[in-house]
Design a protein around this motif. Structure first.
Motif, PDB file in Angstrom:
ATOM      1  N   UNK A   1      15.721  13.334  17.821  1.00 54.21           N
ATOM      2  CA  UNK A   1      16.498  12.888  16.676  1.00 54.21           C
ATOM      3  C   UNK A   1      15.591  12.359  15.575  1.00 54.21           C
ATOM      4  N   UNK A   2      15.991  12.592  14.328  1.00 51.96           N
ATOM      5  CA  UNK A   2      15.369  11.911  13.218  1.00 51.96           C
ATOM      6  C   UNK A   2      15.859  10.481  13.117  1.00 51.96           C
ATOM      7  N   UNK A   3      15.304   9.741  12.171  1.00 50.90           N
ATOM      8  CA  UNK A   3      15.645   8.328  12.017  1.00 50.90           C
ATOM      9  C   UNK A   3      16.906   8.113  11.191  1.00 50.90           C
ATOM     10  N   UNK A   4      17.379   9.125  10.516  1.00 50.20           N
ATOM     11  CA  UNK A   4      18.584   9.046   9.723  1.00 50.20           C
ATOM     12  C   UNK A   4      18.314   8.802   8.252  1.00 50.20           C
ATOM     13  N   UNK A   5      19.216   9.289   7.412  1.00 50.13           N
ATOM     14  CA  UNK A   5      19.163   9.048   5.984  1.00 50.13           C
ATOM     15  C   UNK A   5      20.569   8.727   5.484  1.00 50.13           C
ATOM     16  N   UNK A   6      20.665   7.714   4.638  1.00 53.22           N
ATOM     17  CA  UNK A   6      21.964   7.228   4.176  1.00 53.22           C
ATOM     18  C   UNK A   6      22.509   8.110   3.063  1.00 53.22           C
ATOM     19  N   UNK A   7      23.766   8.499   3.194  1.00 55.80           N
ATOM     20  CA  UNK A   7      24.511   9.181   2.142  1.00 55.80           C
ATOM     21  C   UNK A   7      25.710   8.318   1.795  1.00 55.80           C
ATOM     22  N   UNK A   8      25.814   7.943   0.534  1.00 48.79           N
ATOM     23  CA  UNK A   8      26.925   7.124   0.070  1.00 48.79           C
ATOM     24  C   UNK A   8      27.627   7.845  -1.068  1.00 48.79           C
ATOM     25  N   UNK A   9      28.928   8.048  -0.922  1.00 49.39           N
ATOM     26  CA  UNK A   9      29.739   8.730  -1.928  1.00 49.39           C
ATOM     27  C   UNK A   9      30.698   7.710  -2.512  1.00 49.39           C
ATOM     28  N   UNK A  10      30.564   7.437  -3.788  1.00 45.95           N
ATOM     29  CA  UNK A  10      31.389   6.435  -4.446  1.00 45.95           C
ATOM     30  C   UNK A  10      32.732   7.028  -4.844  1.00 45.95           C
ATOM     31  N   UNK A  11      33.756   6.178  -4.866  1.00 44.28           N
ATOM     32  CA  UNK A  11      35.109   6.612  -5.205  1.00 44.28           C
ATOM     33  C   UNK A  11      35.250   6.907  -6.687  1.00 44.28           C
TER      34      UNK A  11
END
Length: 111
Positions: free
Chosen positions: A101-111
């Motif tokens: 597994x990778x360490x992860x990357x944050x994706x944030x989608x604003x309303x």
């Protein structure tokens, strides 16, 4: 040693697009199935998209028609193109080359 490193996450508005990348070392992706998973706060990790080593792709129902998984075996990288993003897509996205597994990357989608 196998290492998977995600990049490309960030903040985007509803309806926007992002492309995530996963760079692999210590493993030859030409001989592997590759996958993307995501985990939102308070939720379990879920399968998003997969690419079999011989070509077939698969997607979670929630992202079909919006996300595309692709690979570049010559560069030992794979990608997740995310279009028409929704707030429900907000999560940490992980690349996987089983069992790694990778360490992860944050994706944030604003309303």
């Amino acid at each position: 040693q196998v290492q998977l490193v995600e990049s490309g996450g960030g903040l985007v508005q509803t309806g926007g697009s992002l492309r995530l990348s996963c760079a692999a070392s210590g493993v030859n992706l030409a001989f592997k199935n590759v996958n993307w998973y995501r985990q939102a706060p308070g939720q379990t990790r879920e399968f998003v998209a997969g690419s079999a080593l011989d070509g077939p792709t698969s997607y979670a129902s929630s992202v079909k028609g919006r996300f595309t998984i692709s690979r570049d075996n010559a560069k030992n990288m794979f990608y997740l193109q995310m279009n028409s993003l929704k707030p429900e897509d907000t999560a940490v996205y992980y690349c996987q080359v089983n069992p790694h597994w990778g360490q992860g990357t944050q994706v944030t989608v604003s309303s």
